[in-house]
Design a protein around this motif. Structure first.
Motif, PDB file in Angstrom:
ATOM      1  N   PHE A   1       0.864  -1.184   0.000  1.00  0.00           N
ATOM      2  CA  PHE A   1       0.000   0.000   0.000  1.00  0.00           C
ATOM      3  C   PHE A   1       0.903   1.238   0.000  1.00  0.00           C
ATOM      4  CE2 PHE A   1      -2.728  -3.226   1.864  1.00  0.00           C
ATOM      5  CZ  PHE A   1      -3.955  -2.974   1.272  1.00  0.00           C
ATOM      6  N   ASN A   2       0.367   2.373  -0.395  1.00  0.00           N
ATOM      7  CA  ASN A   2       1.112   3.633  -0.405  1.00  0.00           C
ATOM      8  C   ASN A   2       0.603   4.515   0.735  1.00  0.00           C
ATOM      9  OD1 ASN A   2       2.300   2.839  -2.907  1.00  0.00           O
ATOM     10  ND2 ASN A   2       0.438   3.522  -3.950  1.00  0.00           N
ATOM     11  N   TRP A   3       1.418   4.709   1.772  1.00  0.00           N
ATOM     12  CA  TRP A   3       1.005   5.508   2.927  1.00  0.00           C
ATOM     13  C   TRP A   3       1.887   6.738   3.054  1.00  0.00           C
ATOM     14  CZ3 TRP A   3      -3.428   3.664   3.699  1.00  0.00           C
ATOM     15  CH2 TRP A   3      -3.682   2.296   3.726  1.00  0.00           C
ATOM     16  N   SER A   4       1.263   7.870   3.339  1.00  0.00           N
ATOM     17  CA  SER A   4       2.028   9.084   3.591  1.00  0.00           C
ATOM     18  C   SER A   4       1.944   9.480   5.061  1.00  0.00           C
ATOM     19  CB  SER A   4       1.497  10.226   2.721  1.00  0.00           C
ATOM     20  OG  SER A   4       0.132  10.460   3.026  1.00  0.00           O
ATOM     21  N   THR A   5       1.269   8.668   5.849  1.00  0.00           N
ATOM     22  CA  THR A   5       1.096   8.954   7.271  1.00  0.00           C
ATOM     23  C   THR A   5       1.176   7.647   8.048  1.00  0.00           C
ATOM     24  OG1 THR A   5      -0.366  10.016   8.889  1.00  0.00           O
ATOM     25  CG2 THR A   5      -1.431   8.769   7.139  1.00  0.00           C
ATOM     26  N   ALA A   6       1.386   7.764   9.355  1.00  0.00           N
ATOM     27  CA  ALA A   6       1.472   6.568  10.193  1.00  0.00           C
ATOM     28  C   ALA A   6       0.097   5.895  10.272  1.00  0.00           C
ATOM     29  CB  ALA A   6       1.951   6.949  11.588  1.00  0.00           C
ATOM     30  N   LEU A   7       0.058   4.643   9.934  1.00  0.00           N
ATOM     31  CA  LEU A   7      -1.182   3.875   9.891  1.00  0.00           C
ATOM     32  C   LEU A   7      -1.333   3.051  11.162  1.00  0.00           C
ATOM     33  CD1 LEU A   7      -3.510   2.844   7.958  1.00  0.00           C
ATOM     34  CD2 LEU A   7      -1.970   0.945   7.462  1.00  0.00           C
ATOM     35  N   ILE A   8      -2.547   3.023  11.724  1.00  0.00           N
ATOM     36  CA  ILE A   8      -2.766   2.162  12.885  1.00  0.00           C
ATOM     37  C   ILE A   8      -3.787   1.063  12.606  1.00  0.00           C
ATOM     38  CG2 ILE A   8      -2.070   3.874  14.599  1.00  0.00           C
ATOM     39  CD1 ILE A   8      -5.051   4.346  15.160  1.00  0.00           C
ATOM     40  N   GLY A   9      -4.414   1.062  11.451  1.00  0.00           N
ATOM     41  CA  GLY A   9      -5.351  -0.007  11.132  1.00  0.00           C
ATOM     42  C   GLY A   9      -5.949   0.128   9.747  1.00  0.00           C
ATOM     43  N   LEU A  10      -6.292  -1.005   9.163  1.00  0.00           N
ATOM     44  CA  LEU A  10      -6.960  -1.057   7.869  1.00  0.00           C
ATOM     45  C   LEU A  10      -8.144  -1.997   8.032  1.00  0.00           C
ATOM     46  CD1 LEU A  10      -6.878  -0.296   4.845  1.00  0.00           C
ATOM     47  CD2 LEU A  10      -5.345  -2.238   4.491  1.00  0.00           C
ATOM     48  N   HIS A  11      -9.345  -1.509   7.708  1.00  0.00           N
ATOM     49  CA  HIS A  11     -10.559  -2.289   7.940  1.00  0.00           C
ATOM     50  C   HIS A  11     -11.475  -2.253   6.731  1.00  0.00           C
ATOM     51  CE1 HIS A  11      -9.782  -2.880  12.221  1.00  0.00           C
ATOM     52  NE2 HIS A  11      -9.287  -1.651  12.192  1.00  0.00           N
TER      53      HIS A  11
ATOM     54  N   THR B   1     -23.972  -5.514  -0.917  1.00  0.00           N
ATOM     55  CA  THR B   1     -23.096  -6.416  -1.688  1.00  0.00           C
ATOM     56  C   THR B   1     -21.770  -5.734  -2.014  1.00  0.00           C
ATOM     57  OG1 THR B   1     -24.104  -5.682  -3.757  1.00  0.00           O
ATOM     58  CG2 THR B   1     -25.023  -7.682  -2.737  1.00  0.00           C
ATOM     59  N   GLN B   2     -21.364  -4.775  -1.156  1.00  0.00           N
ATOM     60  CA  GLN B   2     -20.114  -4.051  -1.393  1.00  0.00           C
ATOM     61  C   GLN B   2     -19.254  -4.026  -0.132  1.00  0.00           C
ATOM     62  OE1 GLN B   2     -21.561  -0.186  -2.690  1.00  0.00           O
ATOM     63  NE2 GLN B   2     -21.348  -0.808  -4.823  1.00  0.00           N
ATOM     64  N   ILE B   3     -17.948  -3.931  -0.351  1.00  0.00           N
ATOM     65  CA  ILE B   3     -16.986  -3.796   0.745  1.00  0.00           C
ATOM     66  C   ILE B   3     -16.296  -2.441   0.587  1.00  0.00           C
ATOM     67  CG2 ILE B   3     -14.899  -4.704   1.822  1.00  0.00           C
ATOM     68  CD1 ILE B   3     -15.736  -7.472   0.654  1.00  0.00           C
ATOM     69  N   PHE B   4     -16.400  -1.614   1.614  1.00  0.00           N
ATOM     70  CA  PHE B   4     -15.788  -0.288   1.635  1.00  0.00           C
ATOM     71  C   PHE B   4     -14.544  -0.383   2.507  1.00  0.00           C
ATOM     72  CE2 PHE B   4     -20.377  -0.065   1.349  1.00  0.00           C
ATOM     73  CZ  PHE B   4     -20.559   0.666   0.184  1.00  0.00           C
ATOM     74  N   LEU B   5     -13.412   0.090   2.013  1.00  0.00           N
ATOM     75  CA  LEU B   5     -12.155  -0.019   2.740  1.00  0.00           C
ATOM     76  C   LEU B   5     -11.791   1.307   3.400  1.00  0.00           C
ATOM     77  CD1 LEU B   5     -10.203  -2.127   0.120  1.00  0.00           C
ATOM     78  CD2 LEU B   5     -11.367  -2.928   2.177  1.00  0.00           C
ATOM     79  N   PHE B   6     -11.379   1.233   4.662  1.00  0.00           N
ATOM     80  CA  PHE B   6     -11.007   2.402   5.463  1.00  0.00           C
ATOM     81  C   PHE B   6      -9.654   2.164   6.103  1.00  0.00           C
ATOM     82  CE2 PHE B   6     -15.577   2.568   5.323  1.00  0.00           C
ATOM     83  CZ  PHE B   6     -15.884   3.917   5.286  1.00  0.00           C
ATOM     84  N   TYR B   7      -8.885   3.241   6.273  1.00  0.00           N
ATOM     85  CA  TYR B   7      -7.664   3.156   7.066  1.00  0.00           C
ATOM     86  C   TYR B   7      -7.790   4.144   8.216  1.00  0.00           C
ATOM     87  CZ  TYR B   7      -5.954   7.403   4.726  1.00  0.00           C
ATOM     88  OH  TYR B   7      -5.809   8.681   4.256  1.00  0.00           O
ATOM     89  N   PHE B   8      -7.088   3.833   9.307  1.00  0.00           N
ATOM     90  CA  PHE B   8      -7.150   4.656  10.508  1.00  0.00           C
ATOM     91  C   PHE B   8      -5.752   5.136  10.859  1.00  0.00           C
ATOM     92  CE2 PHE B   8     -10.878   2.100  10.430  1.00  0.00           C
ATOM     93  CZ  PHE B   8     -11.871   2.926  10.918  1.00  0.00           C
ATOM     94  N   THR B   9      -5.695   6.405  11.284  1.00  0.00           N
ATOM     95  CA  THR B   9      -4.433   7.029  11.656  1.00  0.00           C
ATOM     96  C   THR B   9      -4.493   7.393  13.139  1.00  0.00           C
ATOM     97  OG1 THR B   9      -5.271   9.187  10.993  1.00  0.00           O
ATOM     98  CG2 THR B   9      -4.050   7.940   9.332  1.00  0.00           C
ATOM     99  N   SER B  10      -3.411   7.969  13.658  1.00  0.00           N
ATOM    100  CA  SER B  10      -3.409   8.374  15.067  1.00  0.00           C
ATOM    101  C   SER B  10      -4.580   9.315  15.316  1.00  0.00           C
ATOM    102  CB  SER B  10      -2.083   9.046  15.420  1.00  0.00           C
ATOM    103  OG  SER B  10      -1.917  10.199  14.630  1.00  0.00           O
ATOM    104  N   GLY B  11      -5.131   9.247  16.508  1.00  0.00           N
ATOM    105  CA  GLY B  11      -6.313  10.032  16.836  1.00  0.00           C
ATOM    106  C   GLY B  11      -7.585   9.324  16.386  1.00  0.00           C
ATOM    107  N   ASN B  12      -7.465   8.074  15.940  1.00  0.00           N
ATOM    108  CA  ASN B  12      -8.594   7.254  15.496  1.00  0.00           C
ATOM    109  C   ASN B  12      -9.385   7.885  14.365  1.00  0.00           C
ATOM    110  OD1 ASN B  12      -8.075   5.129  17.295  1.00  0.00           O
ATOM    111  ND2 ASN B  12      -9.083   6.241  18.945  1.00  0.00           N
ATOM    112  N   ASN B  13      -8.719   8.649  13.519  1.00  0.00           N
ATOM    113  CA  ASN B  13      -9.403   9.228  12.374  1.00  0.00           C
ATOM    114  C   ASN B  13      -9.514   8.197  11.261  1.00  0.00           C
ATOM    115  OD1 ASN B  13      -9.630  11.805  13.546  1.00  0.00           O
ATOM    116  ND2 ASN B  13      -7.504  12.240  13.032  1.00  0.00           N
TER     117      ASN B  13
ATOM    118  N   HIS C   1     -10.486   7.086   7.414  1.00  0.00           N
ATOM    119  CA  HIS C   1     -10.496   7.670   6.074  1.00  0.00           C
ATOM    120  C   HIS C   1     -10.767   6.561   5.062  1.00  0.00           C
ATOM    121  CE1 HIS C   1      -8.419  11.107   7.921  1.00  0.00           C
ATOM    122  NE2 HIS C   1      -7.657  10.201   8.505  1.00  0.00           N
ATOM    123  N   ARG C   2     -11.480   6.892   3.972  1.00  0.00           N
ATOM    124  CA  ARG C   2     -11.687   5.932   2.892  1.00  0.00           C
ATOM    125  C   ARG C   2     -10.362   5.680   2.180  1.00  0.00           C
ATOM    126  NH1 ARG C   2     -16.638   4.919   0.305  1.00  0.00           N
ATOM    127  NH2 ARG C   2     -15.366   3.394  -0.794  1.00  0.00           N
ATOM    128  N   LEU C   3     -10.133   4.439   1.826  1.00  0.00           N
ATOM    129  CA  LEU C   3      -8.985   4.069   1.021  1.00  0.00           C
ATOM    130  C   LEU C   3      -9.258   4.551  -0.403  1.00  0.00           C
ATOM    131  CD1 LEU C   3      -6.363   2.327   1.454  1.00  0.00           C
ATOM    132  CD2 LEU C   3      -7.620   0.485   0.340  1.00  0.00           C
TER     133      LEU C   3
END
Length: 168
Positions: free
Chosen positions: A117-127, A133-145, A147-149
């Motif tokens: 994956f291409n990250w420009s910030t510290a990642l704490i989770g990918l969910h 019938t769809q899967i939406f991907l999100f990543y989480f950064t510090s502060g539990n923010n 964001h959509r992938l």
């Protein structure tokens, strides 16, 4: 003792003989047209009336996908869905995986794994969040923010892996 009836091209019907304490082993395929109940259960809500295994074809909004593996097992109204995919092309926008084989009655959340994956910030989770019938991907950064992938986070070298368990 098991009594059978049927004929050429007809699935046999199995009945336990009067006075028997249980069913003997049955070779071949046994079909229950109304489902199965176990032990002394008689409740219609407990009938196991569906079992299916198969593959599904994931799609990727704004791009194409190569599926190394995309399988499911459905038992009754519960689906276990697995995928291991890579984008074959990437366009713009949020990343959504389409083609889930059975519509979810609610939502399900799963941790997502993968690599490149291409990250420009510290990642704490990918969910992954499964709805309909769809899967939406999100990543989480510090502060539990959360964001959509998006397309900027993946390339054709990215691998996305996850497993969901959900009700239909």
């Amino acid at each position: 003792q098991i009594l059978t009836s049927g004929g050429t091209g007809v699935a046999p019907t199995f009945q336990t003989a009067a006075g028997a304490t249980g069913m003997d082993d049955v070779s071949g395929v046994a079909r229950a047209t109304s489902g199965l109940l176990f032990n002394s259960d008689t409740a219609a809500a407990n009938v196991l009336d569906d079992y299916e295994e198969g593959t599904w074809t994931p799609g990727l909004t704004g791009g194409g996908v190569t599926a190394a593996s995309a399988t499911y097992t459905k038992v009754g109204n519960v689906v276990n869905l697995r995928m291991d995919i890579s984008p074959s092309s990437v366009a713009s926008g949020n990343i959504t995986i389409t083609g889930v084989p059975f519509t979810a009655s609610g939502t399900a959340i799963s941790a997502v794994g993968g690599d490149k994956f291409n990250w420009s910030t510290a990642l704490i989770g990918l969910h992954g969040y499964l709805g309909g019938t769809q899967i939406f991907l999100f990543y989480f950064t510090s502060g539990n923010n959360g964001h959509r992938l998006t397309n900027s986070h993946i390339s054709t070298a990215t691998t996305i892996r996850c497993t969901f368990s959900y009700k239909t």
